[in-house]
Write a protein that holds these residues in place. Structure first.
Motif, PDB file in Angstrom:
ATOM      1  N   ALA A 123       0.859  -1.184   0.000  1.00  0.00           N
ATOM      2  CA  ALA A 123       0.000   0.000   0.000  1.00  0.00           C
ATOM      3  C   ALA A 123       0.894   1.233   0.000  1.00  0.00           C
ATOM      4  N   ILE A 124       0.434   2.279  -0.638  1.00  0.00           N
ATOM      5  CA  ILE A 124       1.074   3.591  -0.532  1.00  0.00           C
ATOM      6  C   ILE A 124       0.215   4.379   0.455  1.00  0.00           C
ATOM      7  N   VAL A 125       0.826   4.780   1.565  1.00  0.00           N
ATOM      8  CA  VAL A 125       0.103   5.445   2.640  1.00  0.00           C
ATOM      9  C   VAL A 125       0.606   6.877   2.765  1.00  0.00           C
ATOM     10  N   GLU A 126      -0.329   7.808   2.789  1.00  0.00           N
ATOM     11  CA  GLU A 126       0.032   9.214   2.982  1.00  0.00           C
ATOM     12  C   GLU A 126       0.507   9.394   4.424  1.00  0.00           C
ATOM     13  N   LYS A 127       1.715   9.943   4.593  1.00  0.00           N
ATOM     14  CA  LYS A 127       2.292  10.091   5.932  1.00  0.00           C
ATOM     15  C   LYS A 127       1.434  10.971   6.829  1.00  0.00           C
ATOM     16  N   LYS A 128       0.965  12.073   6.283  1.00  0.00           N
ATOM     17  CA  LYS A 128       0.218  13.053   7.077  1.00  0.00           C
ATOM     18  C   LYS A 128      -1.083  12.479   7.643  1.00  0.00           C
ATOM     19  N   SER A 129      -1.854  11.796   6.793  1.00  0.00           N
ATOM     20  CA  SER A 129      -3.174  11.317   7.209  1.00  0.00           C
ATOM     21  C   SER A 129      -3.191   9.855   7.642  1.00  0.00           C
ATOM     22  N   GLY A 130      -2.200   9.075   7.178  1.00  0.00           N
ATOM     23  CA  GLY A 130      -2.167   7.649   7.475  1.00  0.00           C
ATOM     24  C   GLY A 130      -3.134   6.824   6.649  1.00  0.00           C
TER      25      GLY A 130
END
Length: 126
Positions: free
Chosen positions: A13-20
């Motif tokens: 998965a590619i996960v956005e660091k800011k929002s998770g």
């Protein structure tokens, strides 16, 4: 989930660091152990395009491919007209290899598939 128990299963998965939150996926497929070769594929939700996420993910996977798995060559492609994906590929310094003409039939017309690759020695030189 059980696929992750296999050492040759390469999908994340590619996960956005800011929002998770999960914003897409990236994978290694067409693995050819004999010739030390693979292809990368990636996809992001449209609202996350052109923000650098795909470029960051591809660069991370390249390091994994060459440093951890020890592939000799990594390939990637995009459909004709996919300018965003073409930009990711160029930012990651792949070399254009060629076009498979009329590869996809989409929305009533044929679309080309453009291929790029990177060799391990090219990766190490950068």
């Amino acid at each position: 989930m059980s696929s992750y128990e296999h050492p040759d299963y390469y999908r994340w998965a590619i996960v956005e660091k800011k929002s998770g939150i999960c914003i897409g996926q990236i994978a290694i497929f067409l693995v050819n152990d004999k010739n030390h070769f693979c292809e990368i594929e990636y996809a992001l939700g449209k609202q996350f395009h052109r923000k650098g996420y795909a470029t960051e993910a591809v660069k991370a996977i390249l390091g994994f491919c060459f440093n951890e798995v020890n592939f000799h060559k990594v390939q990637v492609c995009h459909k004709e007209g996919n300018i965003a994906s073409q930009g990711v590929i160029r930012k990651c310094n792949f070399t254009y290899e060629g076009t498979l003409r009329d590869f996809f039939f989409m929305e009533g017309k044929y679309v080309d598939r453009l291929y790029y690759s990177m060799l391990k020695n090219e990766y190490l030189q950068r």
